[in-house]
Design a protein around this motif. Structure first.
Motif, PDB file in Angstrom:
ATOM      1  N   GLU A  55       0.827  -1.171   0.000  1.00 27.22           N
ATOM      2  CA  GLU A  55       0.000   0.000   0.000  1.00 27.22           C
ATOM      3  C   GLU A  55       0.880   1.245   0.000  1.00 27.22           C
ATOM      4  O   GLU A  55       1.872   1.304   0.698  1.00 27.22           O
ATOM      5  N   ILE A  56       0.482   2.208  -0.812  1.00 26.06           N
ATOM      6  CA  ILE A  56       1.201   3.470  -0.879  1.00 26.06           C
ATOM      7  C   ILE A  56       0.192   4.591  -0.714  1.00 26.06           C
ATOM      8  O   ILE A  56      -0.990   4.413  -0.961  1.00 26.06           O
ATOM      9  N   GLY A  57       0.680   5.754  -0.297  1.00 26.23           N
ATOM     10  CA  GLY A  57      -0.246   6.860  -0.174  1.00 26.23           C
ATOM     11  C   GLY A  57       0.224   7.946   0.752  1.00 26.23           C
ATOM     12  O   GLY A  57       1.403   8.300   0.774  1.00 26.23           O
ATOM     13  N   LEU A  58      -0.711   8.430   1.541  1.00 29.55           N
ATOM     14  CA  LEU A  58      -0.494   9.594   2.384  1.00 29.55           C
ATOM     15  C   LEU A  58      -1.100   9.342   3.759  1.00 29.55           C
ATOM     16  O   LEU A  58      -2.260   8.956   3.862  1.00 29.55           O
ATOM     17  N   ASP A  59      -0.302   9.584   4.782  1.00 28.02           N
ATOM     18  CA  ASP A  59      -0.769   9.400   6.156  1.00 28.02           C
ATOM     19  C   ASP A  59      -0.465  10.667   6.938  1.00 28.02           C
ATOM     20  O   ASP A  59       0.671  10.899   7.360  1.00 28.02           O
ATOM     21  N   TRP A 116       5.590  14.655   5.681  1.00 26.92           N
ATOM     22  CA  TRP A 116       4.609  14.516   4.608  1.00 26.92           C
ATOM     23  C   TRP A 116       5.249  14.583   3.224  1.00 26.92           C
ATOM     24  O   TRP A 116       4.891  13.817   2.333  1.00 26.92           O
ATOM     25  N   HIS A 117       6.193  15.479   3.038  1.00 30.99           N
ATOM     26  CA  HIS A 117       6.804  15.601   1.707  1.00 30.99           C
ATOM     27  C   HIS A 117       7.563  14.326   1.327  1.00 30.99           C
ATOM     28  O   HIS A 117       7.636  13.966   0.162  1.00 30.99           O
ATOM     29  N   HIS A 118       8.094  13.606   2.302  1.00 29.98           N
ATOM     30  CA  HIS A 118       8.765  12.327   2.016  1.00 29.98           C
ATOM     31  C   HIS A 118       7.758  11.302   1.489  1.00 29.98           C
ATOM     32  O   HIS A 118       8.076  10.511   0.605  1.00 29.98           O
ATOM     33  N   GLN A 119       6.551  11.340   2.026  1.00 34.00           N
ATOM     34  CA  GLN A 119       5.515  10.426   1.553  1.00 34.00           C
ATOM     35  C   GLN A 119       5.173  10.718   0.090  1.00 34.00           C
ATOM     36  O   GLN A 119       5.052   9.796  -0.717  1.00 34.00           O
ATOM     37  N   GLN A 173       7.117  12.159  -2.123  1.00 31.93           N
ATOM     38  CA  GLN A 173       8.269  11.763  -2.932  1.00 31.93           C
ATOM     39  C   GLN A 173       8.268  10.260  -3.179  1.00 31.93           C
ATOM     40  O   GLN A 173       8.536   9.804  -4.290  1.00 31.93           O
ATOM     41  N   LEU A 174       7.950   9.493  -2.154  1.00 36.13           N
ATOM     42  CA  LEU A 174       7.921   8.046  -2.296  1.00 36.13           C
ATOM     43  C   LEU A 174       6.823   7.614  -3.274  1.00 36.13           C
ATOM     44  O   LEU A 174       7.054   6.759  -4.141  1.00 36.13           O
ATOM     45  N   VAL A 175       5.644   8.208  -3.158  1.00 35.55           N
ATOM     46  CA  VAL A 175       4.553   7.898  -4.080  1.00 35.55           C
ATOM     47  C   VAL A 175       4.992   8.190  -5.515  1.00 35.55           C
ATOM     48  O   VAL A 175       4.804   7.368  -6.413  1.00 35.55           O
ATOM     49  N   GLU A 176       5.590   9.354  -5.729  1.00 37.94           N
ATOM     50  CA  GLU A 176       6.022   9.734  -7.079  1.00 37.94           C
ATOM     51  C   GLU A 176       7.098   8.799  -7.623  1.00 37.94           C
ATOM     52  O   GLU A 176       7.138   8.524  -8.813  1.00 37.94           O
ATOM     53  N   ARG A 177       7.958   8.283  -6.762  1.00 33.82           N
ATOM     54  CA  ARG A 177       8.996   7.343  -7.205  1.00 33.82           C
ATOM     55  C   ARG A 177       8.426   5.964  -7.507  1.00 33.82           C
ATOM     56  O   ARG A 177       8.931   5.258  -8.371  1.00 33.82           O
ATOM     57  N   LEU A 178       7.373   5.573  -6.784  1.00 38.60           N
ATOM     58  CA  LEU A 178       6.834   4.226  -6.941  1.00 38.60           C
ATOM     59  C   LEU A 178       5.808   4.105  -8.064  1.00 38.60           C
ATOM     60  O   LEU A 178       5.717   3.063  -8.707  1.00 38.60           O
ATOM     61  N   HIS A 195      -5.124  14.224  -6.412  1.00 37.91           N
ATOM     62  CA  HIS A 195      -4.451  15.176  -7.294  1.00 37.91           C
ATOM     63  C   HIS A 195      -3.032  14.711  -7.630  1.00 37.91           C
ATOM     64  O   HIS A 195      -2.574  14.878  -8.755  1.00 37.91           O
ATOM     65  N   ARG A 196      -2.350  14.111  -6.681  1.00 37.85           N
ATOM     66  CA  ARG A 196      -0.958  13.700  -6.868  1.00 37.85           C
ATOM     67  C   ARG A 196      -0.799  12.443  -7.712  1.00 37.85           C
ATOM     68  O   ARG A 196       0.271  12.209  -8.244  1.00 37.85           O
ATOM     69  N   ILE A 197      -1.833  11.624  -7.822  1.00 41.93           N
ATOM     70  CA  ILE A 197      -1.660  10.362  -8.563  1.00 41.93           C
ATOM     71  C   ILE A 197      -2.368  10.378  -9.912  1.00 41.93           C
ATOM     72  O   ILE A 197      -2.560   9.338 -10.530  1.00 41.93           O
TER      73      ILE A 197
END
Length: 179
Positions: free
Chosen positions: A15-19, A27-30, A32-37, A68-70
């Motif tokens: 699971e990926i996303g935002l917590d 939050w910005h690390h989350q 970045q991780l979503v964008e990389r994955l 919006h981010r995905i």
């Protein structure tokens, strides 16, 4: 991970996303991780999305921010909104953007407000999934939950939807097998 996700037998991604229950400085690390994955997600995968708002809210803002981010993901990507806590607005917007979205519910529905309960009733039964999210959300008196406690989630969803537990279990079993 890229090697593993490339295997034909791998059918889920996440699971990926935002917590937002995590410290704001992370939050910005989350993101970045979503964008990389996300570029590793293939059409054959079910993208399992984790989204939590700040403590005490229904996560609407978090779901909309993540949506919006995905947007780079294919419109026909199958998605499982894991441990869904959003309202009808979130359901509508996610289905508009990604018509192959499925909504997973746990025992958390017991604490849903009227807006979240309305979302549970408005989601078409072909988009419902049940989860225990073991070991989280234990039954009263237990230290952990387990997969054999799925019936409680089914009962709570059935009560909100005003249908039988059997109907919820039958529909979600069929959907789970198909997805």
């Amino acid at each position: 991970m890229k090697h593993l996700v490339g295997k034909e037998r791998v059918v889920g991604f996440g699971e990926i996303g935002l917590d937002l229950t995590e410290p704001e400085k992370d939050w910005h690390h989350q993101f970045q991780l979503v964008e990389r994955l996300l570029p590793s997600v293939k059409q054959r995968h079910v993208l399992v999305v984790h989204c939590r708002g700040m403590p005490g809210d229904s996560s609407t803002a978090a779901f909309m921010l993540l949506l919006h981010r995905i947007k780079s993901v294919s419109r026909i990507q199958r998605m499982h909104l894991h441990c869904f806590t959003g309202d009808s607005y979130v359901v509508e917007k996610w289905l508009e953007a990604f018509p192959e979205t499925y909504f997973g519910f746990t025992n958390m529905v017991e604490k849903f407000d009227r807006h979240q309960q309305e979302a549970v009733t408005r989601i078409h039964e072909s988009r419902l999934l049940l989860e225990t999210d073991a070991p989280y959300f234990p039954l009263p008196g237990n230290k952990w939950s387990s997969t054999n406690q799925i019936h409680r989630a089914a009962r709570l969803v059935a009560e909100i939807r005003n249908v039988s537990v059997e109907a919820v279990l039958a529909a979600t079993t069929e959907i789970g097998l198909r997805v």
